[in-house]
Design a protein around this motif. Structure first.
Motif, PDB file in Angstrom:
ATOM      1  N   GLY A  37     -60.713 -10.968 -26.314  1.00 16.31           N
ATOM      2  CA  GLY A  37     -60.869  -9.521 -26.204  1.00 16.31           C
ATOM      3  C   GLY A  37     -59.638  -8.842 -25.659  1.00 16.31           C
ATOM      4  N   ASP A  38     -59.644  -7.550 -25.759  1.00 16.97           N
ATOM      5  CA  ASP A  38     -58.527  -6.723 -25.318  1.00 16.97           C
ATOM      6  C   ASP A  38     -58.684  -6.410 -23.832  1.00 16.97           C
ATOM      7  OD1 ASP A  38     -56.501  -4.889 -24.936  1.00 16.97           O
ATOM      8  OD2 ASP A  38     -57.040  -3.653 -26.671  1.00 16.97           O
ATOM      9  N   LYS A  39     -57.773  -6.899 -23.028  1.00 17.26           N
ATOM     10  CA  LYS A  39     -57.796  -6.657 -21.581  1.00 17.26           C
ATOM     11  C   LYS A  39     -57.068  -5.363 -21.208  1.00 17.26           C
ATOM     12  CE  LYS A  39     -59.929 -10.512 -20.787  1.00 17.26           C
ATOM     13  NZ  LYS A  39     -61.346 -10.496 -20.453  1.00 17.26           N
ATOM     14  N   GLY A  40     -56.525  -4.664 -22.199  1.00 16.68           N
ATOM     15  CA  GLY A  40     -55.844  -3.398 -21.940  1.00 16.68           C
ATOM     16  C   GLY A  40     -54.501  -3.550 -21.247  1.00 16.68           C
ATOM     17  N   VAL A  41     -53.910  -4.730 -21.326  1.00 17.07           N
ATOM     18  CA  VAL A  41     -52.618  -4.996 -20.700  1.00 17.07           C
ATOM     19  C   VAL A  41     -51.524  -4.746 -21.734  1.00 17.07           C
ATOM     20  CG1 VAL A  41     -51.162  -6.787 -19.684  1.00 17.07           C
ATOM     21  CG2 VAL A  41     -53.602  -6.659 -19.079  1.00 17.07           C
ATOM     22  N   ARG A  42     -50.680  -3.753 -21.476  1.00 19.09           N
ATOM     23  CA  ARG A  42     -49.635  -3.395 -22.444  1.00 19.09           C
ATOM     24  C   ARG A  42     -48.220  -3.511 -21.881  1.00 19.09           C
ATOM     25  NH1 ARG A  42     -53.538  -4.155 -24.798  1.00 19.09           N
ATOM     26  NH2 ARG A  42     -54.741  -2.714 -26.065  1.00 19.09           N
ATOM     27  N   ASP A  43     -48.126  -3.639 -20.565  1.00 16.41           N
ATOM     28  CA  ASP A  43     -46.805  -3.700 -19.930  1.00 16.41           C
ATOM     29  C   ASP A  43     -46.919  -4.500 -18.636  1.00 16.41           C
ATOM     30  OD1 ASP A  43     -48.044  -1.953 -18.080  1.00 16.41           O
ATOM     31  OD2 ASP A  43     -47.085  -0.187 -18.958  1.00 16.41           O
ATOM     32  N   ALA A  44     -45.776  -4.680 -17.969  1.00 15.25           N
ATOM     33  CA  ALA A  44     -45.740  -5.488 -16.741  1.00 15.25           C
ATOM     34  C   ALA A  44     -46.659  -4.921 -15.660  1.00 15.25           C
ATOM     35  CB  ALA A  44     -44.306  -5.601 -16.229  1.00 15.25           C
ATOM     36  N   ALA A  45     -46.720  -3.606 -15.543  1.00 13.68           N
ATOM     37  CA  ALA A  45     -47.603  -2.999 -14.530  1.00 13.68           C
ATOM     38  C   ALA A  45     -49.063  -3.339 -14.823  1.00 13.68           C
ATOM     39  CB  ALA A  45     -47.397  -1.486 -14.482  1.00 13.68           C
ATOM     40  N   GLY A  46     -49.446  -3.295 -16.089  1.00 13.87           N
ATOM     41  CA  GLY A  46     -50.807  -3.663 -16.479  1.00 13.87           C
ATOM     42  C   GLY A  46     -51.083  -5.127 -16.221  1.00 13.87           C
ATOM     43  N   ALA A  47     -50.079  -5.965 -16.463  1.00 13.88           N
ATOM     44  CA  ALA A  47     -50.229  -7.400 -16.202  1.00 13.88           C
ATOM     45  C   ALA A  47     -50.429  -7.662 -14.714  1.00 13.88           C
ATOM     46  CB  ALA A  47     -49.017  -8.161 -16.728  1.00 13.88           C
ATOM     47  N   LEU A  48     -49.713  -6.931 -13.875  1.00  9.32           N
ATOM     48  CA  LEU A  48     -49.866  -7.106 -12.429  1.00  9.32           C
ATOM     49  C   LEU A  48     -51.256  -6.661 -11.967  1.00  9.32           C
ATOM     50  CD1 LEU A  48     -46.327  -6.032 -11.204  1.00  9.32           C
ATOM     51  CD2 LEU A  48     -47.260  -8.364 -11.392  1.00  9.32           C
ATOM     52  N   ARG A  49     -51.786  -5.599 -12.564  1.00 10.85           N
ATOM     53  CA  ARG A  49     -53.168  -5.169 -12.238  1.00 10.85           C
ATOM     54  C   ARG A  49     -54.162  -6.236 -12.674  1.00 10.85           C
ATOM     55  NH1 ARG A  49     -51.064  -0.283 -13.803  1.00 10.85           N
ATOM     56  NH2 ARG A  49     -51.846  -0.495 -15.936  1.00 10.85           N
ATOM     57  N   TYR A  50     -53.997  -6.753 -13.895  1.00 10.87           N
ATOM     58  CA  TYR A  50     -54.867  -7.814 -14.404  1.00 10.87           C
ATOM     59  C   TYR A  50     -54.804  -9.027 -13.478  1.00 10.87           C
ATOM     60  CZ  TYR A  50     -56.230 -11.897 -17.124  1.00 10.87           C
ATOM     61  OH  TYR A  50     -56.798 -13.091 -17.519  1.00 10.87           O
ATOM     62  N   LEU A  51     -53.608  -9.403 -13.089  1.00 17.09           N
ATOM     63  CA  LEU A  51     -53.427 -10.555 -12.208  1.00 17.09           C
ATOM     64  C   LEU A  51     -54.137 -10.342 -10.872  1.00 17.09           C
ATOM     65  CD1 LEU A  51     -52.131 -13.271 -11.519  1.00 17.09           C
ATOM     66  CD2 LEU A  51     -50.045 -12.052 -10.926  1.00 17.09           C
ATOM     67  N   ASP A  52     -53.996  -9.173 -10.293  1.00 15.90           N
ATOM     68  CA  ASP A  52     -54.603  -8.897  -8.994  1.00 15.90           C
ATOM     69  C   ASP A  52     -56.127  -8.861  -9.060  1.00 15.90           C
ATOM     70  OD1 ASP A  52     -54.445  -8.149  -6.153  1.00 15.90           O
ATOM     71  OD2 ASP A  52     -55.259  -6.240  -6.859  1.00 15.90           O
ATOM     72  N   THR A  53     -56.684  -8.244 -10.092  1.00 13.62           N
ATOM     73  CA  THR A  53     -58.139  -8.087 -10.168  1.00 13.62           C
ATOM     74  C   THR A  53     -58.835  -9.238 -10.880  1.00 13.62           C
ATOM     75  OG1 THR A  53     -57.980  -6.803 -12.215  1.00 13.62           O
ATOM     76  CG2 THR A  53     -57.970  -5.568 -10.134  1.00 13.62           C
ATOM     77  N   GLY A  54     -58.085 -10.078 -11.579  1.00 14.50           N
ATOM     78  CA  GLY A  54     -58.653 -11.220 -12.307  1.00 14.50           C
ATOM     79  C   GLY A  54     -58.337 -12.525 -11.612  1.00 14.50           C
ATOM     80  N   PRO A  55     -57.322 -13.244 -12.091  1.00 14.90           N
ATOM     81  CA  PRO A  55     -57.000 -14.538 -11.488  1.00 14.90           C
ATOM     82  C   PRO A  55     -56.701 -14.460  -9.989  1.00 14.90           C
ATOM     83  CG  PRO A  55     -55.915 -14.331 -13.608  1.00 14.90           C
ATOM     84  CD  PRO A  55     -56.525 -12.990 -13.297  1.00 14.90           C
ATOM     85  N   GLY A  56     -55.968 -13.459  -9.551  1.00 10.19           N
ATOM     86  CA  GLY A  56     -55.644 -13.345  -8.118  1.00 10.19           C
ATOM     87  C   GLY A  56     -56.883 -13.188  -7.263  1.00 10.19           C
ATOM     88  N   ALA A  57     -57.813 -12.352  -7.718  1.00 10.97           N
ATOM     89  CA  ALA A  57     -59.069 -12.179  -6.982  1.00 10.97           C
ATOM     90  C   ALA A  57     -59.846 -13.489  -6.946  1.00 10.97           C
ATOM     91  CB  ALA A  57     -59.903 -11.068  -7.621  1.00 10.97           C
TER      92      ALA A  57
END
Length: 170
Positions: A37-57
């Protein structure tokens, strides 16, 4: 505790901010978008948000989560693999995704086996699950090869089609 795993050809470690560009590439690859599915990650800032709220959490809450899979020696990132703790499932599921250029070469099995061995060994997790959509026959075959058994369909996300559920007990 920071988890680091190694196989003959791969290294697995926690994702970090240094992996932002890699995450943008992986999360927007055609097979990821089609089957996960589409995680809505389009740039480095989005990747950092995904990392913090997904794997990082997940690392913070469970001590484990999706790990970065890299080639041993050169450490080129090729995918992710590890446990995903979903509140709607009774046990963690083994999540995995590879960049298309690295599919079909045994890396998914190698990373998956390292994760299963660690999770059901040192981490003491008795049961692991796997979920896939009907069209993702490659992931279904990988789960079976890793010792998971098909256990029917399960609605994981309300309003979306049920997913194939696989189980692996220790």
């Amino acid at each position: 505790m920071t988890v680091q795993l190694a196989t003959a050809r791969l290294t697995l470690r926690e994702l970090s901010a240094d992996d932002a560009d890699f995450l943008v590439e992986l999360l927007n690859s055609p097979t990821f978008l089609q089957h996960i599915g589409d995680k809505g990650v389009r740039d480095a800032a989005g990747a950092l948000r995904y990392l913090d709220t997904g794997p990082g959490a997940s690392y913070r809450q469970h001590g484990a989560g999706l790990w970065r899979v890299g080639l041993a020696g050169c450490d080129t990132p090729i995918g992710i693999c590890g446990p995903v703790f979903r509140p709607q499932l009774p046990a963690p599921d083994l999540g995995f995704a590879l960049l298309p250029a690295y599919s079909g070469q045994g890396y998914g099995f190698e990373a998956g086996q390292a994760c299963v061995d660690y999770l059901q060994g040192e981490a003491g997790i008795r049961e692991l699950l796997g979920i896939t959509d009907d069209a993702n026959t490659a992931s279904q075959a990988l789960l079976v090869k890793l010792g998971f058994v098909w256990d029917g369909y399960r609605e994981v996300y309300p309003g979306e089609p049920a997913l194939r559920l696989y189980r692996r007990a220790r």
